[in-house]
Design an enzyme around this catalytic site. Structure first.
Site, PDB file in Angstrom:
ATOM      1  N   CYS A   1       0.837  -1.207   0.000  1.00 40.93           N
ATOM      2  CA  CYS A   1       0.000   0.000   0.000  1.00 40.93           C
ATOM      3  C   CYS A   1       0.870   1.255   0.000  1.00 40.93           C
ATOM      4  CB  CYS A   1      -0.926   0.010   1.212  1.00 40.93           C
ATOM      5  SG  CYS A   1      -2.103  -1.357   1.225  1.00 40.93           S
ATOM      6  N   GLY A   2       1.960   1.202   0.740  1.00 45.25           N
ATOM      7  CA  GLY A   2       2.870   2.345   0.752  1.00 45.25           C
ATOM      8  C   GLY A   2       3.437   2.617  -0.623  1.00 45.25           C
TER       9      GLY A   2
END
Lengths: 159, 149
Positions: free
Chosen positions: B44-45
């Site tokens: 997600c980062g």
């Protein structure tokens, strides 16, 4: 506006950064601020054939990355691209401007030219060109390694 | 997964600053809903970091990115600050995953949304969707530009 829709990575050209000889080898989209790239760098250099380095600085994640890529590009204009890349990956704790100047002096670069080149519009355009070609090829993390035009290695993660 | 042509279910969720945001607020504009598993996961980062790098080009097409996960809005704020991006993040926190379920993105056994993109047009209809084969892969930014071209 630049077209960022899907496209294969561009073929290796005369102004690509190439280490080693031959027509075969890997193309890596890498971020000079990325610890995973630093960890993979030695192994990438041990592969057979040539290695092509393309810039993929992700500024939001690694704020110093654009400056490091610009420094490598500027060193490349004086024939020391891979020396700068090797050094930045080998010593990730020393990446501020004075550390870049120290490297430039150690590699025998013309420091004034190095300073001008790393801030030049042409350098920024060169970084963007590589970055955009990676975006169009679907690069979703670094290092992203291609064999010819096929993505062959990404980090596998659960989520 | 919600189908192209369906009316996009409206919702009201809190953003990273605790402010209520409704899908209907975007009526008259295109919005790309980015469902994702959770703040601070490595993938997600990377996803939001990569999207941040091309956010001006995305917005130039008249589309706003909006992330949605089951995290609290406090976590959203910390996630943004940690990674240095400014995409709006909405908190599908309570009832947990209610919006993700409405869009068919929720993965029951995982307890979070799969990585899903939903383009909602100016009239609030679903114009395009993409669902990743698994939460470990995210659609590159090129996929978004393909949808917008």
């Amino acid at each position: 506006m630049a077209d960022l829709s899907s496209a294969p990575i561009p073929p290796v050209g005369p102004d690509d950064h190439v280490r080693g000889a031959g027509e075969e080898g890997l193309i890596v989209y890498a971020d000079l601020g990325c610890p995973d790239c630093a960890g993979a760098w030695q192994r990438l250099n041990e592969g057979p054939g040539r290695l092509v380095f393309r810039h993929f600085p992700v500024k939001s994640k690694h704020p110093r990355s654009p400056a490091l890529h610009a420094a490598a590009e500027a060193a490349g204009l004086q024939g020391r691209f891979f020396e700068m890349v090797d050094s930045l990956y080998a010593d990730r704790g020393r990446v501020d401007d004075p550390h870049l100047w120290e490297r430039a002096e150690r590699f025998g670069l013309d420091l004034d030219r190095f300073q001008a080149d790393r801030r030049a519009e042409g350098t920024e355009a060169r970084l963007k060109r590589d970055f955009r070609s990676g975006i169009r090829a679907g690069v979703a993390g670094t290092p992203a390694v291609f064999d010819a035009c096929t993505l062959v290695a990404v980090r596998e993660r659960e989520f | 997964m919600i189908a192209v042509g369906d009316q996009a279910p409206d919702f009201t969720l809190r953003n990273q600053d605790g402010e209520e945001v409704s899908l209907s607020d975007y009526r008259g504009h295109k919005v790309m809903l980015v469902f994702y598993p959770g703040d601070f996961s490595p993938v997600c980062g990377d996803q939001f970091s990569i999207y941040q790098e091309v956010k001006p080009e995305i917005e130039a097409t008249g589309v706003e990115l909006v992330g949605i996960s089951v995290d609290s809005f406090f976590a959203h704020k910390a996630f943004q600050e940690k990674l240095g991006f400014d995409t709006t993040l909405l908190s599908d926190f309570e009832p947990k995953g209610q919006v993700a379920r409405a869009y068919g993105s929720y993965v029951e056994k995982m307890g979070f949304a799969n990585r899903t993109l939903v383009l909602v047009d100016e009239e609030g209809k679903v114009a395009w969707t993409y669902e990743s084969p698994n939460p470990g892969e995210f659609p590159g930014a090129n996929v978004i530009f393909d949808a917008l071209s």
